[in-house]
Design a protein around this motif. Structure first.
Motif, PDB file in Angstrom:
ATOM      1  N   ASP A   9       8.989  -0.568   7.549  1.00  0.00           N
ATOM      2  CA  ASP A   9       8.895   0.247   8.710  1.00  0.00           C
ATOM      3  C   ASP A   9       9.997  -0.220   9.742  1.00  0.00           C
ATOM      4  O   ASP A   9      10.600   0.541  10.490  1.00  0.00           O
ATOM      5  CB  ASP A   9       7.491   0.245   9.211  1.00  0.00           C
ATOM      6  CG  ASP A   9       6.565   0.706   8.209  1.00  0.00           C
ATOM      7  OD1 ASP A   9       7.069   1.901   7.528  1.00  0.00           O
ATOM      8  OD2 ASP A   9       5.428   0.592   8.378  1.00  0.00           O
TER       9      ASP A   9
ATOM     10  N   ARG B  13      13.576   0.242   8.804  1.00  0.00           N
ATOM     11  CA  ARG B  13      14.238   1.443   9.097  1.00  0.00           C
ATOM     12  C   ARG B  13      14.603   1.966  10.411  1.00  0.00           C
ATOM     13  O   ARG B  13      15.214   2.641  10.587  1.00  0.00           O
ATOM     14  CB  ARG B  13      13.190   2.409   8.203  1.00  0.00           C
ATOM     15  CG  ARG B  13      13.195   2.481   6.590  1.00  0.00           C
ATOM     16  CD  ARG B  13      12.343   3.403   5.945  1.00  0.00           C
ATOM     17  NE  ARG B  13      10.741   3.141   6.234  1.00  0.00           N
ATOM     18  CZ  ARG B  13      10.024   2.430   5.273  1.00  0.00           C
ATOM     19  NH1 ARG B  13      10.829   2.020   4.338  1.00  0.00           N
ATOM     20  NH2 ARG B  13       9.072   2.257   5.551  1.00  0.00           N
TER      21      ARG B  13
ATOM     22  N   THR C  29      10.271   8.402  11.051  1.00  0.00           N
ATOM     23  CA  THR C  29      10.566   7.552  10.308  1.00  0.00           C
ATOM     24  C   THR C  29       9.744   6.652   9.795  1.00  0.00           C
ATOM     25  O   THR C  29       9.546   6.327   8.679  1.00  0.00           O
ATOM     26  CB  THR C  29      11.765   6.889  10.809  1.00  0.00           C
ATOM     27  OG1 THR C  29      12.996   7.818  11.061  1.00  0.00           O
ATOM     28  CG2 THR C  29      12.177   5.608  10.054  1.00  0.00           C
TER      29      THR C  29
ATOM     30  N   GLU D  82       6.649   8.757   7.945  1.00  0.00           N
ATOM     31  CA  GLU D  82       7.058   9.371   6.601  1.00  0.00           C
ATOM     32  C   GLU D  82       7.477   8.223   5.819  1.00  0.00           C
ATOM     33  O   GLU D  82       7.992   8.456   4.591  1.00  0.00           O
ATOM     34  CB  GLU D  82       7.837  10.358   6.862  1.00  0.00           C
ATOM     35  CG  GLU D  82       7.116  11.569   7.550  1.00  0.00           C
ATOM     36  CD  GLU D  82       8.255  12.755   7.949  1.00  0.00           C
ATOM     37  OE1 GLU D  82       8.978  12.918   7.076  1.00  0.00           O
ATOM     38  OE2 GLU D  82       7.710  13.432   8.738  1.00  0.00           O
ATOM     39  N   ARG D  83       7.758   7.120   6.270  1.00  0.00           N
ATOM     40  CA  ARG D  83       8.258   5.827   5.294  1.00  0.00           C
ATOM     41  C   ARG D  83       9.608   6.116   4.659  1.00  0.00           C
ATOM     42  O   ARG D  83       9.867   5.916   3.639  1.00  0.00           O
ATOM     43  CB  ARG D  83       7.105   5.472   4.424  1.00  0.00           C
ATOM     44  CG  ARG D  83       5.636   4.705   5.023  1.00  0.00           C
ATOM     45  CD  ARG D  83       5.076   4.185   3.837  1.00  0.00           C
ATOM     46  NE  ARG D  83       3.807   3.408   4.296  1.00  0.00           N
ATOM     47  CZ  ARG D  83       2.526   4.123   4.656  1.00  0.00           C
ATOM     48  NH1 ARG D  83       2.555   5.458   4.379  1.00  0.00           N
ATOM     49  NH2 ARG D  83       1.575   3.267   5.125  1.00  0.00           N
ATOM     50  N   ARG D  84      10.342   6.876   5.467  1.00  0.00           N
ATOM     51  CA  ARG D  84      11.797   7.126   4.920  1.00  0.00           C
ATOM     52  C   ARG D  84      12.560   7.549   6.246  1.00  0.00           C
ATOM     53  O   ARG D  84      12.103   7.932   7.264  1.00  0.00           O
ATOM     54  CB  ARG D  84      11.788   8.168   3.987  1.00  0.00           C
ATOM     55  CG  ARG D  84      10.984   9.471   4.500  1.00  0.00           C
ATOM     56  CD  ARG D  84      11.081  10.630   3.277  1.00  0.00           C
ATOM     57  NE  ARG D  84      10.238  11.678   3.577  1.00  0.00           N
ATOM     58  CZ  ARG D  84      10.318  12.922   2.882  1.00  0.00           C
ATOM     59  NH1 ARG D  84      11.293  12.811   1.825  1.00  0.00           N
ATOM     60  NH2 ARG D  84       9.469  13.778   3.360  1.00  0.00           N
TER      61      ARG D  84
ATOM     62  N   ARG E 231      14.380   9.420   8.839  1.00  0.00           N
ATOM     63  CA  ARG E 231      14.503  10.741   9.354  1.00  0.00           C
ATOM     64  C   ARG E 231      15.564  10.670  10.554  1.00  0.00           C
ATOM     65  O   ARG E 231      14.984  10.213  11.668  1.00  0.00           O
ATOM     66  CB  ARG E 231      13.192  11.198   9.434  1.00  0.00           C
ATOM     67  CG  ARG E 231      11.948  10.876   8.596  1.00  0.00           C
ATOM     68  CD  ARG E 231      12.395  11.623   7.051  1.00  0.00           C
ATOM     69  NE  ARG E 231      11.965  12.990   7.316  1.00  0.00           N
ATOM     70  CZ  ARG E 231      12.126  14.120   6.310  1.00  0.00           C
ATOM     71  NH1 ARG E 231      13.149  13.689   5.310  1.00  0.00           N
ATOM     72  NH2 ARG E 231      11.692  15.315   6.593  1.00  0.00           N
TER      73      ARG E 231
END
Length: 313
Positions: free
Chosen positions: A108, A111, A192, A195-197, A199
């Motif tokens: 987390d 990212r 981000t 949603e663990r990706r 963005r």
């Protein structure tokens, strides 16, 4: 689904009331992390550059220390901000995770660091793209005024007034443009995290039709933070003024350009008091600063069914 502006803006204060122990831990983390970051910058030789710049002499090792210190400052600042931002998001969106401190260093946070770098590049590009036409317009007005002023002085005065007006209006438009893009992309961080990706631009769609409400929410949060920050800086100046023997000029110089030639020189009594104040208030400011976006996302995320299970799990 819409969100309530005041409810989102005050989310940080509700978090402080709900988890005071967590806020205290954040304050300690903020203090230790900031002191470690400054110490690393000084150890890199950053202070030699600051000292050389005031003396008018610049050795190659001073420049090297400057660049290394800047890299440490940027990288360390991004890391600390990402850890604190993720902690606030975690407290609001995933309350079951790390309930004692909310602090972690994992995917987390990494990212969010990467997102910050990307956003820095995006906004640098936006700034350049907006500055160029303003500069070209100013040059064009100046050239036109010069060409028209060949027969007298008055056109030159008008041209200068036109350039000043264009520059002022241009700066206002640039500022407004940056604020607009910042608000429209303001949910990128919490998206981000949730949603663990990564963005980056997906926030644009989620904030569509909500610009003014979001601007009001963030503006109110800033207004709430200002008194806290002003109290901290007032106390810092008072302490620095006292340790400087009542010399206002010396106190202002200490605040504006502290001695970074060594760790011992930097952490004088006034600076230690400042770090204690900043650490104590740091946990509060981070909660107030990051919580509104998380609260907004929590309210409107149900419009994105594909993310609902992750956000509210």
């Amino acid at each position: 689904m819409q969100f309530k502006v005041t409810e989102a803006a005050f989310e940080g204060f509700r978090l402080i009331r709900r988890e005071p122990r967590t806020i205290a831990i954040w304050a300690v983390f903020s203090l230790v992390a900031s002191a470690a970051l400054i110490s690393a910058m000084i150890a890199s030789g950053f202070g030699r550059f600051m000292s050389a710049s005031t003396k008018g002499t610049m050795a190659p090792e001073a420049l090297t220390g400057f660049f290394v210190g800047e890299l440490i400052a940027i990288g360390g600042g991004l890391l600390i901000a990402s850890i604190m931002g993720a902690a606030v998001y975690r407290a609001i969106l995933r309350p079951a995770e790390a309930p004692l401190t909310r602090l972690r260093l994992g995917g987390d946070e990494l990212r969010l660091m990467l997102l910050s770098v990307i956003m820095g590049v995006v906004f640098t590009g936006l700034l350049i793209a907006m500055v160029i036409p303003v500069a070209l317009l100013g040059v064009a007005i100046g050239v036109a005024g010069f060409m028209g002023g060949q027969g007298g002085a008055e056109p030159h005065v008008g041209a200068m007034a036109g350039i000043v007006l264009v520059v002022l209006l241009g700066y206002l438009l640039i500022f407004a443009g940056l604020v607009f893009f910042a608000v429209r992309l303001s949910l990128a961080g919490v998206m981000t995290f949730a949603e663990r990706r990564l963005r980056v631009f997906e926030s644009w769609r989620l904030t569509k039709g909500r610009f003014w409400r979001l601007l009001g929410c963030y503006g109110l949060a800033v207004v709430l933070m200002l008194p806290i920050y002003m109290v901290m800086m007032t106390l810092y100046f008072a302490v620095t003024f006292a340790f400087s023997g009542g010399d206002v000029g010396r106190a202002m110089g200490e605040i504006a350009q502290p001695d970074m030639t060594s760790v011992a020189a930097y952490f004088n009594p006034a600076r230690i008091v400042y770090f204690l104040l900043a650490g104590a208030i740091g946990g509060v400011l981070n909660a107030v600063m990051y919580a509104p976006a998380a609260a907004v996302y929590r309210e409107i995320a149900e419009m994105r069914p594909e993310n609902q299970a992750e956000v509210f799990s």
